[in-house]
Design a protein around this motif. Structure first.
Motif, PDB file in Angstrom:
ATOM      1  N   PHE A 132      43.241 -42.307 -93.010  1.00 49.08           N
ATOM      2  CA  PHE A 132      42.088 -42.702 -93.825  1.00 49.08           C
ATOM      3  C   PHE A 132      42.387 -42.645 -95.317  1.00 49.08           C
ATOM      4  CE2 PHE A 132      39.695 -41.753 -89.916  1.00 49.08           C
ATOM      5  CZ  PHE A 132      39.231 -43.030 -89.745  1.00 49.08           C
ATOM      6  N   LEU A 143      43.670 -45.832 -96.001  1.00 50.06           N
ATOM      7  CA  LEU A 143      42.582 -46.802 -95.951  1.00 50.06           C
ATOM      8  C   LEU A 143      41.750 -46.756 -97.233  1.00 50.06           C
ATOM      9  CD1 LEU A 143      40.538 -47.300 -92.731  1.00 50.06           C
ATOM     10  CD2 LEU A 143      39.415 -47.359 -94.911  1.00 50.06           C
ATOM     11  N   ILE A 183      34.515 -38.638 -88.524  1.00 53.48           N
ATOM     12  CA  ILE A 183      35.448 -38.947 -87.434  1.00 53.48           C
ATOM     13  C   ILE A 183      36.100 -37.664 -86.923  1.00 53.48           C
ATOM     14  CG2 ILE A 183      37.569 -40.198 -86.855  1.00 53.48           C
ATOM     15  CD1 ILE A 183      35.544 -42.183 -87.427  1.00 53.48           C
ATOM     16  N   PHE A 232      43.833 -40.634 -80.993  1.00 53.58           N
ATOM     17  CA  PHE A 232      43.734 -41.093 -82.375  1.00 53.58           C
ATOM     18  C   PHE A 232      45.092 -41.396 -82.983  1.00 53.58           C
ATOM     19  CE2 PHE A 232      39.434 -39.978 -81.810  1.00 53.58           C
ATOM     20  CZ  PHE A 232      38.759 -40.786 -82.680  1.00 53.58           C
ATOM     21  N   VAL A 264      45.894 -44.958 -81.768  1.00 56.46           N
ATOM     22  CA  VAL A 264      45.137 -45.992 -82.473  1.00 56.46           C
ATOM     23  C   VAL A 264      45.617 -46.108 -83.919  1.00 56.46           C
ATOM     24  CG1 VAL A 264      42.845 -46.733 -83.143  1.00 56.46           C
ATOM     25  CG2 VAL A 264      43.181 -45.599 -80.986  1.00 56.46           C
ATOM     26  N   LEU A 282      46.972 -49.494 -85.681  1.00 56.52           N
ATOM     27  CA  LEU A 282      46.209 -50.156 -86.743  1.00 56.52           C
ATOM     28  C   LEU A 282      46.788 -49.921 -88.139  1.00 56.52           C
ATOM     29  CD1 LEU A 282      42.574 -49.552 -85.495  1.00 56.52           C
ATOM     30  CD2 LEU A 282      43.788 -51.704 -85.581  1.00 56.52           C
ATOM     31  N   VAL A 333      38.445 -51.590 -89.182  1.00 54.94           N
ATOM     32  CA  VAL A 333      39.277 -50.511 -88.645  1.00 54.94           C
ATOM     33  C   VAL A 333      38.448 -49.243 -88.477  1.00 54.94           C
ATOM     34  CG1 VAL A 333      41.194 -48.983 -89.174  1.00 54.94           C
ATOM     35  CG2 VAL A 333      41.449 -51.418 -89.510  1.00 54.94           C
ATOM     36  N   LEU A 334      37.647 -48.925 -89.483  1.00 59.30           N
ATOM     37  CA  LEU A 334      36.820 -47.712 -89.409  1.00 59.30           C
ATOM     38  C   LEU A 334      35.835 -47.802 -88.252  1.00 59.30           C
ATOM     39  CD1 LEU A 334      36.050 -45.009 -90.642  1.00 59.30           C
ATOM     40  CD2 LEU A 334      34.423 -46.191 -92.084  1.00 59.30           C
ATOM     41  N   ILE A 384      36.226 -49.293 -85.449  1.00 60.33           N
ATOM     42  CA  ILE A 384      36.922 -49.020 -84.183  1.00 60.33           C
ATOM     43  C   ILE A 384      37.118 -47.514 -84.002  1.00 60.33           C
ATOM     44  CG2 ILE A 384      39.131 -49.292 -82.991  1.00 60.33           C
ATOM     45  CD1 ILE A 384      39.217 -52.117 -84.172  1.00 60.33           C
ATOM     46  N   PHE A 385      37.511 -46.826 -85.069  1.00 63.88           N
ATOM     47  CA  PHE A 385      37.670 -45.373 -84.995  1.00 63.88           C
ATOM     48  C   PHE A 385      36.342 -44.709 -84.615  1.00 63.88           C
ATOM     49  CE2 PHE A 385      41.636 -43.392 -86.313  1.00 63.88           C
ATOM     50  CZ  PHE A 385      42.389 -44.507 -86.582  1.00 63.88           C
ATOM     51  N   GLY A 386      35.274 -45.182 -85.241  1.00 61.47           N
ATOM     52  CA  GLY A 386      33.964 -44.594 -84.974  1.00 61.47           C
ATOM     53  C   GLY A 386      33.561 -44.768 -83.528  1.00 61.47           C
TER      54      GLY A 386
END
Lengths: 235, 235
Positions: A161, A164, A182, A220, A223, A227, B150-151, B153-155
């Motif tokens: 993040f 991000l 999260i 996680f 993923v 990503l 992207v966020l 999907i994480f959520g």
């Protein structure tokens, strides 16, 4: 001095090692991340013990939470630094131009931050046990599995993040805002696992929280690896 | 003509809402043990169901955005508008759930809030989507859309984990009304009718809001596009 660049494509593990050594060397020279984290975590521990003034019995109940939250708050500052360093001199853009596998960059960053946070925890651990008069009543060795797994969950998500949020305005502010929600399930599992060890109440005979933490890490991390390229190349 | 149809649709939705209100407050019988406060159920449950639906739409639209980002930019923009709009409407519905829940819990359970499976899941879901909307404010342009997807999907990954964690942990929320075991389901036909009408009314209301919001967002996308083109042309 610049080293001569070899034209040979490097293996994935060698890439990870190169990035990791670079990050460790930068940290060794500046010691910014570890020092700021250490002091910040210490402050949180002191603040909590003043705010609650816990007795020995009560401190066993809350100590797990305080340790996790102290780590959480402290690591945010280091995680913000992790990618900001790469922005100076356009290192990040250079990394994006390389034909190498992006996941190697991510894994190396996670490993480096994991190492920093672990160093902080090792230094802080004794202080923590002294301030809260702790003595684990359960199986203390389990902490050696619980804390690294929880730290991994924090650092892997945090590194992702941070990469991000680096593209936004107010990036230092944004990271905790998107990381904390999260991270909540991992925090819950970590706190309850630590509490079970410290109080030794046998409420979790099947180590459910440890398994959940491991599952969270696997899901996680997978993923994030899938990503990460999308986030790095987001233009 | 189009305007007239829209107005009729709007009037129809409002009439449906009024009918649902009438069913819930005046037609449905008073529940034996809880009394009138049980009528909150006709608002709480439909809103919860629909907020999950909207978050699911947002999740699917985010995946579609990432899939189409490079291959079909125009469709990707539409997907992004759906993702944003359904996240916003979902947060509104979820807020209604989080407000009506404590109002019911206070007289029935004697407490406003408890850290139970579904309450915690819903709260974390709400937090994640608020952070999603914050991210959309903090970053800009095409990269913001990618980061937000992207966020999202994480959520979405987080929610089942939290839910399972809390089921293992402790639960106080009433068992699922539908599909919760042999005893579940609403027995009184008038109550079932009131519930059904309210699900329908709130679904119509939510979908109408969603459609309007998507329409507005598509227009804003077009405005931004024209502004960019004009700026590039040096006007």
């Amino acid at each position: 001095m610049m080293q001569p660049v070899s034209a040979q494509p490097r293996g994935w593990f060698e890439l990870v090692r190169t990035h990791l050594l670079k990050d460790l060397r930068i940290e060794w020279r500046s010691r910014e991340a570890i020092q700021s984290m250490l002091f910040f975590a210490l402050l949180v521990v002191v603040l909590f013990s003043m705010a609650f003034d816990p007795t020995a019995a009560a401190s066993r109940e809350i100590a797990g939470g305080v340790l996790c939250v102290a780590t959480l708050f402290a690591s945010v500052s280091a995680l913000n630094q992790a990618w900001t360093r790469e922005i100076r001199h356009e290192v990040l853009d250079a990394l994006r131009l390389t034909p190498a596998d992006r996941s190697a960059i991510f894994v190396a960053k996670v490993l480096a931050n994991f190492f920093f946070v672990t160093v902080v925890q090792i230094l802080l651990g004794p202080v923590f046990f002294i301030f809260y008069n702790l003595r684990p009543l359960g199986n203390g060795w389990l902490l050696l599995a619980v804390i690294p797994l929880g730290t991994w969950a924090l650092v892997a998500n945090g590194t992702f993040f941070a990469a991000l949020s680096i593209r936004s305005r107010n990036r230092e502010l944004l990271l905790p805002l998107i990381l904390f929600p999260i991270f909540l399930p991992a925090l819950l599992a970590m706190v309850l696992a630590v509490k079970t060890v410290l109080t030794g109440d046998g409420s979790d005979p099947h180590l459910l929280w440890l398994k959940m933490l491991a599952g969270y890490d696997i899901i996680f991390m997978t993923v994030s690896l899938l990503l990460f390229d999308t986030v790095l190349q987001a233009e | 003509m189009k305007r007239l149809l829209l107005l009729l649709a709007f009037a129809g939705v409002v009439a449906l809402m009024a009918w649902g209100f009438n069913q819930a407050i005046f037609v449905a019988p008073t529940e034996a043990t809880m009394g009138d406060v049980q009528r909150i159920f006709y608002y709480h449950v439909p809103n919860a169901m629909l907020s999950f639906l909207f978050f699911a739409i947002s999740f699917v639209a985010s995946i579609l955005f990432l899939a189409w980002k490079n291959s079909a930019p125009e469709r990707a923009q539409a997907a992004d508008a759906w993702a944003l709009a359904s996240a916003e409407v979902g947060v509104v519905f979820c807020s209604v759930v989080l407000i009506t829940g404590p109002l019911w819990a206070r007289p029935v359970w004697g407490i406003w809030w408890t850290w139970d499976a579904r309450l915690t899941t819903t709260l974390i879901l709400w937090l994640i989507y608020v952070s999603y909307l914050l991210l959309r404010r903090f970053a800009e342009g095409a990269q913001m859309q990618t980061l937000a997807a992207v966020l999202s999907i994480f959520g979405a990954l987080d929610v089942p984990i939290v839910y399972m964690a809390n089921r293992w942990w402790r639960t106080q929320h009433p068992a699922p009304v539908f599909g919760g075991g042999p005893d579940s389901g609403i027995k009184d036909p008038t109550m079932l009718a009131a519930f059904g009408w309210n699900v329908l009314a709130w679904a119509a209301w939510g979908l109408m809001l969603l459609a309007f919001r998507v329409h507005v967002e598509r227009r804003q996308q077009r405005i931004r596009h024209h502004q960019t083109v004009a700026a590039l042309a040096g006007k």
